[in-house]
Design an enzyme around this catalytic site. Structure first.
Site, PDB file in Angstrom:
ATOM      1  N   ASP A 207       0.829  -1.216   0.000  1.00 40.52           N
ATOM      2  CA  ASP A 207       0.000   0.000   0.000  1.00 40.52           C
ATOM      3  C   ASP A 207       0.853   1.250   0.000  1.00 40.52           C
ATOM      4  OD1 ASP A 207      -2.235  -1.487   0.377  1.00 40.52           O
ATOM      5  OD2 ASP A 207      -2.301  -1.162   2.536  1.00 40.52           O
ATOM      6  N   GLU A 265       1.639   0.240  -4.608  1.00 38.37           N
ATOM      7  CA  GLU A 265       0.601   1.229  -4.907  1.00 38.37           C
ATOM      8  C   GLU A 265       1.247   2.615  -4.814  1.00 38.37           C
ATOM      9  OE1 GLU A 265      -3.807   2.508  -3.185  1.00 38.37           O
ATOM     10  OE2 GLU A 265      -2.142   2.093  -1.833  1.00 38.37           O
TER      11      GLU A 265
HETATM   12  C1  GLC Z   1      -4.386   1.974   0.536  1.00 41.02           C
HETATM   13  C2  GLC Z   1      -5.596   1.098   0.383  1.00 41.02           C
HETATM   14  C3  GLC Z   1      -6.840   1.858   0.746  1.00 41.02           C
HETATM   15  C4  GLC Z   1      -6.688   2.457   2.133  1.00 41.02           C
HETATM   16  C5  GLC Z   1      -5.453   3.318   2.192  1.00 41.02           C
HETATM   17  C6  GLC Z   1      -5.232   3.865   3.580  1.00 41.02           C
HETATM   18  O1  GLC Z   1      -4.424   3.004  -0.391  1.00 41.02           O
HETATM   19  O2  GLC Z   1      -5.677   0.605  -0.933  1.00 41.02           O
HETATM   20  O3  GLC Z   1      -7.979   1.031   0.719  1.00 41.02           O
HETATM   21  O4  GLC Z   1      -7.811   3.234   2.452  1.00 41.02           O
HETATM   22  O5  GLC Z   1      -4.330   2.528   1.830  1.00 41.02           O
HETATM   23  O6  GLC Z   1      -5.274   2.865   4.549  1.00 41.02           O
END
Ligand code: GLC
Length: 591
Positions: A207, A265
């Site tokens: 993430d 991500e």
């Molecule tokens: C990442 C996840 C998302 C979450 C964020 C903060 O971006 O994909 O779902 O809300 O982290 O925790």
């Protein structure tokens, strides 16, 4: 010609599961690992190679499991570590792999043992594991250390009364950011990763991994939003100064000695050149990243929960840019148009009316399987699941992002500007609800529509589902589609097979045709002596295109189309029907 070797993960189809909403085996209303295990054959049959689970760690669910209180244990809602082992075993037995969601190191829940220690005192050895700062006093009033806005609204800082200092949380206040600048924190993170590698996982989804390094001094963000004090600050935390040093260290310490799939991500970044360093193989960081340029195409700068119009030409330009970007130098794309943070693609990029839903879900499948990169399919995408209805009220939106945004719009500042704009005390909120109906993350999170219409809640649970099931489950569900060769599900299955049998679709280069066309997205892909030609009519309305001037049409064989399965020959002049997509492949032409 002998083929260059490719790592296995390039041709893999990854299927993302949102465990809370996949299948509930024990009737408590929340999906669980046992439910996923029960559907492994369904995934295998679809053509899935890798399963990626959204977080299942112990969590108070402030952000649906992305807030973690123990990285090395499973939340009892989902099962146990032994269930996870069984899932892994079942996946491996079917030739599938399993990815865990571990980019969470920048955020963890307040009750995590590390944070509990850190907040206990300024002298605690773990104090520096998080980012603590004193507040700043302006005109006698104490304010947070800077003006950074949390992604989920309000200040990115929370004051803790035990020591009177503030900790940084880029997302919800229950997700304090880890201090990656502390080498001891990094080695604790490597240990967590090693824990899952030892347990047998095949890779990681990380993430917001580009947000682990913050600009020194944590400066105030520039004022862009005049309605509030807190300002967007990603320029000071996305792709920060040390991020590549930390990623390289992660590679050396953990990733390099295993054959894993790794995907990061990387939000707040549209420039491919800024993301190249994470992905280029010689850098030894990650296999690929989730870029956000395409997902942000219909979002105004204020919020991804709002909608702005987009054109096909913009979409073509974005896709074309990423498809071509450093292709020959080893940059590798992650192809996705849905995940748990995005509304449903058929509602967003297609046409989800009763007449066009299936055909337009299928053209989006063609769009996905014909791009270079590793393909990610989100649960329900293979069934053409659409956004839930506009008539659902705000109480059906469970996501903290939706709830906080709504509350902000109703609180003093938001309310005043609304009252001013609408010229009345008692304000209308329907515009916001309309935006949510199109863009909220909640649409991805409704329970899977797995069963036949006789089953209440689409067969997802025998109890009360944690989130309401989409109203259309009687007509749109897996059991109904599996027996039907014309269904969206059958089409995805076929499309994945076609992709796997044509390397050109996975590894080929990308040449855009008819670049200025406003209705048709057309491209060729070339790999060795093979070419593929892809024609996609993105709109409702027939269209005639003339390929004569842009590409030679001789020798092409029809391999996939969303209208009918029989071969459709290729002429220079082609008429594409509403939302029609076609794929042709040609082996080398002999002179
Ligand atoms: C990442 C996840 C998302 C979450 C964020 C903060 O971006 O994909 O779902 O809300 O982290 O925790």
């Amino acid at each position: 010609m002998s083929k260059p070797p490719h790592p296995w993960w390039k041709s893999a189809t990854v299927y993302q599961i949102y465990p809370a909403s996949f299948l509930d085996a024990n009737g408590d209303g929340t999906g669980d690992l046992a439910g996923i295990i029960a559907k492994l054959d369904y995934l295998k049959d679809l053509g899935v190679d890798v399963i990626w689970l959204s977080p299942i760690y112990r969590s108070p669910l402030a952000d649906m499991g992305y807030d973690i209180s123990d990285y090395e244990d499973i939340d009892s809602r989902y099962g146990t570590l032994e269930d996870w082992d069984r899932l892994l075993e079942g996946a491996h037995a079917r030739g599938m792999k399993l990815i865990v969601n571990l980019g969470l190191f920048d955020r963890m829940d307040l009750v995590h043992a590390w944070f509990t220690a850190s907040k206990s005192s300024k002298n605690d050895p773990k104090r520096d594991w998080y980012i603590w700062r004193p507040g700043k006093v302006v005109d006698g009033e104490e304010l947070p250390p800077n003006n950074w806005k949390s992604v989920f609204q309000g200040s990115a800082w929370e004051r803790d009364s035990a020591t009177g200092e503030y900790y940084l949380h880029l997302f919800v206040s229950k997700q304090p950011d880890l201090n990656w600048d502390n080498p001891v924190v990094r080695s604790a993170v490597w240990d967590v990763m090693r824990f899952w590698v030892r347990r047998g996982c095949d890779g990681f989804r990380m993430d917001v991994i580009n947000c682990i390094s913050k600009t020194d001094g944590l400066p105030d963000a520039p004022l862009v939003d005049h309605t509030q004090y807190y300002q967007p600050a990603s320029m000071y935390y996305a792709n920060g100064p040390q991020v590549h040093k930390y990623m390289k260290q992660m590679h050396t310490e953990v990733l390099s000695s295993h054959d894993l799939i790794t995907v990061g991500e990387t939000p707040f970044t549209h420039e491919s050149s800024e993301l190249a360093a994470y992905v280029l193989p010689q850098n030894r960081e990650l296999n690929m990243v989730f870029q956000f340029e395409l997902m942000d195409i219909d979002s105004p700068s204020e919020s991804p929960l709002l909608r702005k119009p987009w054109t096909l030409r913009e979409l073509k330009a974005i896709v074309g840019r990423w498809q071509r970007f450093m292709h020959g130098d080893g940059f590798w794309n992650a192809i996705y148009i849905e995940n748990h943070d995005q509304a449903r693609s058929v509602s967003r990029f297609g046409n989800d009316s009763a007449q066009w839903r299936a055909v337009s879900a299928k053209i989006l499948a063609i769009f996905e399987v014909t791009q270079a990169g590793t393909l990610y399919v989100y649960q329900g995408q293979e069934l053409g699941i659409k956004n839930f209805p506009q008539t659902w009220g705000i109480e059906e939106y469970k996501d903290v992002a939706s709830q906080n945004y709504w509350n902000l719009a109703k609180d003093t500042i938001g309310l005043k500007s609304r009252q001013k704009a609408q010229g009345k005390e008692d304000v209308e909120m329907s515009d916001l609800l309309n935006s949510f109906a199109q863009k909220a993350r909640d649409h991805a999170r409704t329970p899977m529509q797995l069963k036949w219409n006789a089953s209440p809640h689409a067969g997802f649970t025998t109890g009360t589902p944690w989130m309401r099931v989409n109203d259309d489950y009687r007509e749109w569900n897996a059991e109904q589609q599996i027996g039907d060769g014309t269904s969206v599900h059958a089409f995805w299955r076929r499309a994945l097979k076609v992709q796997k049998t044509h390397d050109v679709l996975i590894y080929g280069d990308f040449v855009m045709l008819l670049e200025a066309h406003e209705q048709v997205f057309a491209y060729t892909r070339n790999y060795g002596s093979t070419s593929a030609l892809v024609l996609l009519n993105f709109k409702e309305g027939k269209v005639e295109i003339d390929l004569g001037e842009v590409v030679g049409v001789a020798g092409y064989t029809f391999v996939l189309g969303n209208y009918e399965n029989e071969a459709i020959g290729l002429e220079e002049k082609v008429t594409l029907r509403e939302y029609e997509g076609r794929v042709y492949v040609r082996e080398a032409l002999l002179d």
